[in-house]
Design a protein around this motif. Structure first.
Motif, mmCIF file in Angstrom:
data_model
loop_
_atom_site.group_PDB
_atom_site.id
_atom_site.type_symbol
_atom_site.label_atom_id
_atom_site.label_comp_id
_atom_site.label_asym_id
_atom_site.label_seq_id
_atom_site.Cartn_x
_atom_site.Cartn_y
_atom_site.Cartn_z
ATOM 1 N N PHE A 25 0.846 -1.188 0.000
ATOM 2 C CA PHE A 25 0.000 0.000 0.000
ATOM 3 C C PHE A 25 0.889 1.249 0.000
ATOM 4 O O PHE A 25 1.793 1.379 0.824
ATOM 5 C CB PHE A 25 -0.911 0.010 1.233
ATOM 6 C CG PHE A 25 -1.783 1.236 1.302
ATOM 7 C CD1 PHE A 25 -2.907 1.346 0.509
ATOM 8 C CD2 PHE A 25 -1.463 2.280 2.151
ATOM 9 C CE1 PHE A 25 -3.698 2.477 0.563
ATOM 10 C CE2 PHE A 25 -2.250 3.418 2.221
ATOM 11 C CZ PHE A 25 -3.381 3.517 1.423
ATOM 12 N N PRO A 26 0.641 2.214 -0.918
ATOM 13 C CA PRO A 26 1.523 3.377 -1.051
ATOM 14 C C PRO A 26 1.208 4.473 -0.019
ATOM 15 O O PRO A 26 0.643 5.531 -0.370
ATOM 16 C CB PRO A 26 1.239 3.849 -2.479
ATOM 17 C CG PRO A 26 -0.201 3.502 -2.694
ATOM 18 C CD PRO A 26 -0.420 2.212 -1.946
ATOM 19 N N SER A 27 1.563 4.239 1.218
ATOM 20 C CA SER A 27 1.314 5.260 2.248
ATOM 21 C C SER A 27 2.057 6.554 1.925
ATOM 22 O O SER A 27 1.639 7.644 2.334
ATOM 23 C CB SER A 27 1.734 4.738 3.619
ATOM 24 O OG SER A 27 3.110 4.371 3.617
ATOM 25 N N TRP A 28 3.133 6.465 1.148
ATOM 26 C CA TRP A 28 3.892 7.665 0.774
ATOM 27 C C TRP A 28 3.066 8.607 -0.092
ATOM 28 O O TRP A 28 3.289 9.818 -0.080
ATOM 29 C CB TRP A 28 5.182 7.263 0.028
ATOM 30 C CG TRP A 28 4.979 6.264 -1.069
ATOM 31 C CD1 TRP A 28 5.049 4.907 -0.983
ATOM 32 C CD2 TRP A 28 4.647 6.557 -2.443
ATOM 33 N NE1 TRP A 28 4.795 4.323 -2.196
ATOM 34 C CE2 TRP A 28 4.550 5.311 -3.117
ATOM 35 C CE3 TRP A 28 4.448 7.725 -3.158
ATOM 36 C CZ2 TRP A 28 4.244 5.215 -4.469
ATOM 37 C CZ3 TRP A 28 4.140 7.637 -4.519
ATOM 38 C CH2 TRP A 28 4.042 6.400 -5.154
ATOM 39 N N LEU A 29 2.099 8.060 -0.860
ATOM 40 C CA LEU A 29 1.233 8.919 -1.648
ATOM 41 C C LEU A 29 0.413 9.842 -0.754
ATOM 42 O O LEU A 29 0.230 11.027 -1.037
ATOM 43 C CB LEU A 29 0.283 8.067 -2.501
ATOM 44 C CG LEU A 29 0.679 7.775 -3.943
ATOM 45 C CD1 LEU A 29 -0.289 6.788 -4.576
ATOM 46 C CD2 LEU A 29 0.756 9.050 -4.757
#
Length: 671
Positions: free
Chosen positions: A393-397
């Motif tokens: 999951f791209p939490s950085w987005l």
């Protein structure tokens, strides 16, 4: 003496000024009388629209749908759209009713079944509102005669007469001040349309032209010689791809071009035509049959801010590399095309900072998040559904884009745990990660990190363990879908609720849609859904719930769907079920209910689907259902969420059947 006189006069002047500013504003009597006559006309013979327009009230500037000039008290705007009750039939307007409105600037009359005009004592009298700039008569039943009634509108800039009954040869009249003209869906074609297009050249100030939903053919556009056009809408026509792009290429002032659903096919032009429009700010070619790669010449459109290419057969790289030169690009919609990963995903950074990005694939997918996404910091809306991206999951987005409001990552083959961002994100209102391969528990702190969520969709994953109680702190949550996981309950201090549906769900005051079906919940139902006064859909099927159906809703009349099938409920169908007066779907099959079918069910006159099979019930409901319940499709509208299919299993003659239909309709506009 002179000095004291001067001092005594000043306060008097100040008092006069104060009275002028704060004196209550009435309205001009002749306009008030005209408004009341207008109300009587639109309500004839027995309508009840505009109840705030009262004869004994002199303050007509406070009435609904009216704006007045704060200095003169004269009416400047009339919002009379959709005020005529359709059951009253056609409305014939008396044009003389508008004569008193000397300062009227904007007049909205669309969607009122206006079929024509009443002449005063047989004398033709056109509009005489010399200051009127905007007139909207769209979605009525007017014919060509409306064109003559615009003769007296010397200041008119924007008439909208779309979706009426204009047909044949149109003698377009109007002042040279005309800058905007909407002629969508008029029955004009062939040589008549050519005459209309040629007549448009009489309006040198024309900058906006709407010709959508007509029988416009590509060959006719050769007569269109409008060099000053800034907005052109040709949506819903059948156009020839090569001709239309070549003709449009001569309109060098264009800023907005809409070619939605024009049956365009082939490839986008690689040189002449479209790519010559270096002033273009918005391009919409959604829902066509265009194919091939994005042409490199799109890089010439350096003024472009919105680019809508959804629902074609285009090959679009996940990196969006052909668009890197477009520094002003804010919104890109490319869903329902063939999204692919470039073999050499270069390290170049785009010049743009997107606010909206929607991509969903018909092709093989991208295999990884594109590198350019790591350089985006202004995203508000992001949808990357049906792209086989893989990874975590791209939490950085979320961390990089603090203004992010909605994030759709449905069916992207994402896996691993669900990773929270490093800090709370208050702006995110929609999060959908359904149909992925996420594993492990839903983080206990999810409610604290996303306190503003309105829609949370996490269905069809591998989440296990307990449902975190922090979900109860999401006071704005309207939809919660955790179906098709392996969740077991809730972790809470003094853990007496392990395995049960958590009672704190009732604290979600904005919850409208609850789907916890196909899990392993056990124990009784929560007795009360507390503050969930907006709750409309409850799906709890295929669990291990037990005991009587003893739940209670704060506002029972709002419930439209209740699915408790495939559980272990016992006892009788409760009598309180008659309070669910707007129920459409009721599914109680495959339980251990007993007793007679209650007479209260017969009073649910909105029911369209009911399944009581595989219980121990007695009584006869079949004849009642056949005689009083015609089957019809059900559609429920939500303003800001994606569409969802809900399936119901019902049984006829011991044969299980599946009813599948949309219970939620999207109003987003991204496709």
């Amino acid at each position: 003496m002179g000095l004291s006189l001067h001092i005594s006069i000043v306060p008097a002047i100040m008092v006069v000024v104060s009275l002028q500013v704060w004196l209550p504003l009435g309205c001009v009597e002749e306009e008030r009388a005209a408004l009341l006559q207008l109300k009587d006309s639109l309500n004839y013979p027995n309508g009840k629209s505009l109840p705030s327009w009262r004869k004994g009230d002199a303050r007509c500037c406070d009435w609904e749908r009216i704006t007045c000039n704060s200095s003169t008290g004269r009416v400047t705007v009339l919002y009379l759209d959709s005020v005529r009750n359709g059951e009253l039939g056609d409305w014939y307007l008396n044009a003389s009713l508008f004569l008193p409105f000397q300062e009227l600037l904007w007049l909205y009359l669309w969607d009122n079944q206006i079929a024509g005009w009443v002449e005063n004592k047989g004398v033709y009298r056109p509009f005489k509102m010399r200051k009127l700039e905007y007139l909207d008569l769209s979605y009525n039943r007017l014919n060509n005669s409306i064109l003559s009634y615009m003769d007296g509108l010397s200041s008119l800039k924007t008439p909208d007469i779309s979706y009426n009954r204009l047909e044949g040869l149109i003698d377009l009249k109007g002042p040279t001040t005309l800058s905007t003209l909407y002629l969508n869906n008029i029955t004009v074609y062939g040589s008549s349309f050519q005459t209309l297009l040629q007549s448009l050249e009489a309006f040198p100030n024309l900058t906006t032209l709407g010709l959508g939903d007509n029988d416009l053919r590509g060959r006719v556009l050769g007569f269109l010689n409008l060099k000053n056009l800034e907005l052109l809408d040709l949506s819903g026509n059948t156009l020839n791809s090569s001709n239309i792009f070549q003709t449009i290429g001569t309109m060098t002032s264009l800023k907005t071009l809409t070619l939605w659903n024009c049956i365009l096919n082939g490839q986008l032009p690689t040189s002449q035509g479209l790519c010559d429009l270096n002033h273009l700010q918005e391009l919409d070619i959604i829902s066509n049959d265009l194919s091939g790669f994005l042409p490199p010449c799109l890089a010439n459109l350096t003024s472009l801010q919105q680019l809508y290419l959804s629902s074609n057969h285009l090959k679009i790289p996940m990196s969006l590399s052909p668009l890197y030169n477009l520094s002003k690009l804010k919104d890109f919609y490319g869903s329902n095309n063939k999204i692919y990963a470039e073999e050499d995903d270069h390290n170049l950074s785009p010049k743009f900072q997107l606010e909206s990005l929607y991509l969903s694939s018909r092709g093989q997918g991208a295999k990884a998040f594109s590198k350019f996404l790591y350089h985006q910091f202004n995203l508000q809306y992001l949808g990357l559904s049906n792209i086989q991206i893989k990874g975590e999951f791209p939490s950085w987005l979320i961390e990089n884009n603090t203004y992010l409001k909605s994030l759709y990552l449905e069916n992207c083959s994402l896996s691993g745990p669900f990773l929270l961002p490093r800090s709370s994100h208050v702006n995110l209102s929609i999060l959908s990660i359904s149909m992925n391969d996420f594993q492990g528990q839903i983080p206990a702190e999810i409610g604290a990190y996303f306190p503003g969520l309105e829609f949370l969709m996490m269905s069809d994953n591998g989440f296990d363990g307990s449902i975190p109680s922090s979900l109860g702190s999401m006071s704005s949550l309207q939809l919660l879908d955790l179906s098709n996981n392996v969740l077991t309950g809730i972790t809470h201090s003094n853990n007496s609720l392990q395995g049960q549906i958590p009672g704190w769900i009732g604290n979600m005051s904005s919850l409208e849609f609850l789907d916890l079906s196909a899990n392993n919940f056990s124990g009784p139902l929560p007795l009360r859904f507390g503050a969930s006064s907006k709750l409309r859909h409850v799906y709890l099927s295929r669990n291990k719930l037990q005991g009587p159906i003893a739940m209670e809703f704060l506002d029972s009349s709002r419930i439209v769907a209740l699915d408790l099938s495939y559980n272990d409920f016992t006892g009788r169908i409760p009598e309180w079920i008659e309070r669910l007066s707007n129920m459409n779907f009721l599914l109680l099959s495959h339980n251990n209910l007993e007793g007679e079918i209650p007479v209260q069910l017969y009073r649910l006159d909105q029911l369209t689907l009911i399944n009581l099979s595989h219980n121990y019930l007695s009584g006869n409901i079949l004849s009642w259902m056949i005689s009083t319940r015609p089957f019809q499709s059900i559609m429920t509208n939500y303003d800001s969420m994606s569409s969802s299919q809900q399936s119901f299993e019902f049984t006829t003659k011991n044969v299980p059947r599946l009813y599948s239909g949309s219970v939620i309709r999207s109003k987003f506009g991204f496709s």
